[in-house]
Scaffold this motif. Sequence first.
Motif, mmCIF file in Angstrom:
data_model
loop_
_atom_site.group_PDB
_atom_site.id
_atom_site.type_symbol
_atom_site.label_atom_id
_atom_site.label_comp_id
_atom_site.label_asym_id
_atom_site.label_seq_id
_atom_site.Cartn_x
_atom_site.Cartn_y
_atom_site.Cartn_z
ATOM 1 N N LEU A 77 -44.028 0.529 -81.198
ATOM 2 C CA LEU A 77 -43.337 1.460 -82.060
ATOM 3 C C LEU A 77 -43.415 2.985 -81.605
ATOM 4 O O LEU A 77 -42.521 3.794 -81.947
ATOM 5 C CB LEU A 77 -43.491 1.408 -83.341
ATOM 6 C CG LEU A 77 -42.911 -0.015 -84.088
ATOM 7 C CD1 LEU A 77 -43.270 -0.025 -85.496
ATOM 8 C CD2 LEU A 77 -41.401 -0.210 -83.816
ATOM 9 N N LEU A 78 -44.184 3.419 -80.363
ATOM 10 C CA LEU A 78 -44.196 4.446 -80.172
ATOM 11 C C LEU A 78 -43.032 4.529 -79.030
ATOM 12 O O LEU A 78 -42.930 5.853 -78.706
ATOM 13 C CB LEU A 78 -45.825 4.837 -79.385
ATOM 14 C CG LEU A 78 -46.627 5.706 -80.280
ATOM 15 C CD1 LEU A 78 -47.739 5.771 -79.373
ATOM 16 C CD2 LEU A 78 -46.190 6.879 -80.835
ATOM 17 N N ASP A 79 -42.481 3.775 -78.620
ATOM 18 C CA ASP A 79 -41.563 3.711 -77.631
ATOM 19 C C ASP A 79 -40.227 4.291 -78.339
ATOM 20 O O ASP A 79 -40.030 3.949 -79.532
ATOM 21 C CB ASP A 79 -41.150 2.179 -77.077
ATOM 22 C CG ASP A 79 -40.455 2.105 -75.618
ATOM 23 O OD1 ASP A 79 -40.001 3.304 -75.329
ATOM 24 O OD2 ASP A 79 -40.791 1.178 -75.110
ATOM 25 N N GLU A 80 -39.498 4.966 -77.383
ATOM 26 C CA GLU A 80 -38.309 5.776 -78.052
ATOM 27 C C GLU A 80 -37.470 4.509 -78.221
ATOM 28 O O GLU A 80 -36.686 4.499 -79.483
ATOM 29 C CB GLU A 80 -37.620 6.529 -76.808
ATOM 30 C CG GLU A 80 -38.243 7.857 -76.658
ATOM 31 C CD GLU A 80 -38.435 8.746 -77.957
ATOM 32 O OE1 GLU A 80 -37.326 8.579 -79.003
ATOM 33 O OE2 GLU A 80 -39.108 9.634 -77.985
ATOM 34 N N ASP A 81 -37.289 3.394 -77.717
ATOM 35 C CA ASP A 81 -36.538 2.377 -77.920
ATOM 36 C C ASP A 81 -37.229 1.188 -77.860
ATOM 37 O O ASP A 81 -37.148 0.545 -76.785
ATOM 38 C CB ASP A 81 -35.290 2.540 -76.653
ATOM 39 C CG ASP A 81 -34.211 1.381 -76.926
ATOM 40 O OD1 ASP A 81 -34.249 0.829 -78.024
ATOM 41 O OD2 ASP A 81 -33.416 1.077 -75.946
ATOM 42 N N PRO A 82 -37.919 0.740 -78.836
ATOM 43 C CA PRO A 82 -38.731 -0.352 -78.822
ATOM 44 C C PRO A 82 -37.971 -1.589 -78.585
ATOM 45 O O PRO A 82 -37.039 -1.780 -78.891
ATOM 46 C CB PRO A 82 -39.373 -0.409 -80.145
ATOM 47 C CG PRO A 82 -39.088 0.675 -80.696
ATOM 48 C CD PRO A 82 -37.629 1.392 -80.149
ATOM 49 N N GLU A 132 -41.807 11.868 -85.575
ATOM 50 C CA GLU A 132 -42.996 12.913 -85.211
ATOM 51 C C GLU A 132 -43.830 12.589 -84.131
ATOM 52 O O GLU A 132 -44.089 13.331 -83.420
ATOM 53 C CB GLU A 132 -43.355 13.053 -86.753
ATOM 54 C CG GLU A 132 -44.308 13.917 -86.715
ATOM 55 C CD GLU A 132 -45.014 14.429 -88.036
ATOM 56 O OE1 GLU A 132 -44.366 13.976 -89.161
ATOM 57 O OE2 GLU A 132 -46.195 14.576 -88.392
ATOM 58 N N ASN A 133 -44.218 11.084 -84.542
ATOM 59 C CA ASN A 133 -45.477 10.789 -83.384
ATOM 60 C C ASN A 133 -44.729 10.949 -81.736
ATOM 61 O O ASN A 133 -45.662 11.057 -80.955
ATOM 62 C CB ASN A 133 -46.018 9.641 -83.875
ATOM 63 C CG ASN A 133 -47.030 9.767 -85.095
ATOM 64 O OD1 ASN A 133 -47.217 10.919 -85.417
ATOM 65 N ND2 ASN A 133 -47.241 8.832 -85.847
ATOM 66 N N ARG A 134 -43.638 10.322 -81.673
ATOM 67 C CA ARG A 134 -42.964 10.123 -80.283
ATOM 68 C C ARG A 134 -42.789 11.526 -79.925
ATOM 69 O O ARG A 134 -43.142 12.004 -78.779
ATOM 70 C CB ARG A 134 -41.710 9.390 -80.607
ATOM 71 C CG ARG A 134 -41.953 7.869 -80.811
ATOM 72 C CD ARG A 134 -40.435 7.512 -81.173
ATOM 73 N NE ARG A 134 -40.435 5.877 -81.415
ATOM 74 C CZ ARG A 134 -39.757 5.402 -82.242
ATOM 75 N NH1 ARG A 134 -38.601 6.074 -82.692
ATOM 76 N NH2 ARG A 134 -39.811 4.125 -82.564
ATOM 77 N N GLU A 135 -42.617 12.620 -80.452
ATOM 78 C CA GLU A 135 -42.189 13.824 -80.132
ATOM 79 C C GLU A 135 -43.526 14.488 -79.589
ATOM 80 O O GLU A 135 -43.684 15.109 -78.598
ATOM 81 C CB GLU A 135 -41.724 14.743 -81.278
ATOM 82 C CG GLU A 135 -40.866 15.965 -80.897
ATOM 83 C CD GLU A 135 -40.396 16.752 -81.923
ATOM 84 O OE1 GLU A 135 -40.815 17.904 -82.137
ATOM 85 O OE2 GLU A 135 -39.737 16.182 -82.955
ATOM 86 N N HIS A 136 -44.456 14.297 -80.526
ATOM 87 C CA HIS A 136 -46.019 14.620 -80.128
ATOM 88 C C HIS A 136 -46.614 14.062 -78.843
ATOM 89 O O HIS A 136 -46.910 14.788 -77.907
ATOM 90 C CB HIS A 136 -46.948 14.345 -81.222
ATOM 91 C CG HIS A 136 -48.179 14.706 -81.061
ATOM 92 N ND1 HIS A 136 -48.878 15.924 -81.148
ATOM 93 C CD2 HIS A 136 -49.455 13.851 -80.698
ATOM 94 C CE1 HIS A 136 -50.079 15.961 -80.824
ATOM 95 N NE2 HIS A 136 -50.396 14.781 -80.705
#
Length: 354
Positions: free
Chosen positions: A180-185, A258-262
Amino acid sequence: MRIEPFALERWFAEVEADADIMLAESGVRPLDAGRFDTDPGELGYVIPTAGDPEFRETIGAHHDRSAEETVFTCGTQEANFLAFLSVVDSHAVVVTPTYGSLSAIPAALAETTDVPLSDPDWTLDVESVAEAIRPDTDLVVVNNPNNPTGRSHDEASMRALYEVCADNGTYLLCDEVYRLLDEDPMPPVASFGRYGISTAGVSKSFGLAGLRFGWLCGPTAVVAAVENWKDYTTISPSKFGQHVARQAWDRREELLAENREHAAANREVVVEFLEEHDLSWSAPDCGTNAFVEVPEGFAGGESFCRSLVEAESVVLAPGEAFDRPDWFRIGFGLPQEELVDGLARVGSFLQRHA
Ligand SMILES: Cc1ncc(COP(=O)(O)O)c(C=O)c1O
């Protein structure tokens, strides 16, 4: 039953407590408990012990599975452990490099065959997995997105891998703790069909490792066997963990964005650093992990990481912990000021050894 020491955990145990900067944590930096309601009420066991049925239905639906095909565990680690105990009997195939427990536990239980990702791009070769599968292969184990390389095997390869397994009546377990850290899981492997098993949790993508909350979704026979073993390990998931994980799941759009942006912002910082120091890496597709080639002048990952931590108090993860001594793993999910400080220290160390 004998099991190899968990090389990565032993390395952390040796150096982490006294070091200033941890540049090897694999997940995104932790979220603060103050962002959630932290009162679950009575602190008894979670009843039923497989986890709250409604929340299991929600997590199950995300995997195209029912509540009965979903069980909550104490972290992804327990989900994997119980899956191996439940499924591995004769032979397992493990795609490597991978997180230590995904290869060590099957190897403690049965014969295993490792199938390496193709270095230096770490691509998945489905043909090689097909060749390694035997009539008695119970399970193929893959971690996607992959720790330590950050490589995300594409959906076509994963579906092809699933078909190879299903044709042989072999389960495919995919550890999806970084998915789920993937932009497009991509869709979870449990949704591919009856032989698909997905394990995951809230540690890495959500930054909630302290909750010790995870899950397994898969066929009812596997879930039943997992529950049977779980009665002997942790009995139920943590009540506190389930309470907060449920809120995190309900707010996943906000938290994951938020986490993906980080992670993306930190990745830029790392890219700049690597270019400046002429280092090559595995260019991760997603997440906060990557493999970097050990610079010239060091005998291997361990020699490099040990000299670095002694000189600069910065922890990286030696590739030896993943059977790849020419590499080290960097984890860049930490707060950005710490990342910048840590990389500056690595930079001065490299300059002194140039
Ligand atoms: C691939 C993989 N699976 C599982 C885990 C452990 O996850 P959890 O904290 O959910 O038990 C890790 C931790 O680094 C990991 O990298």
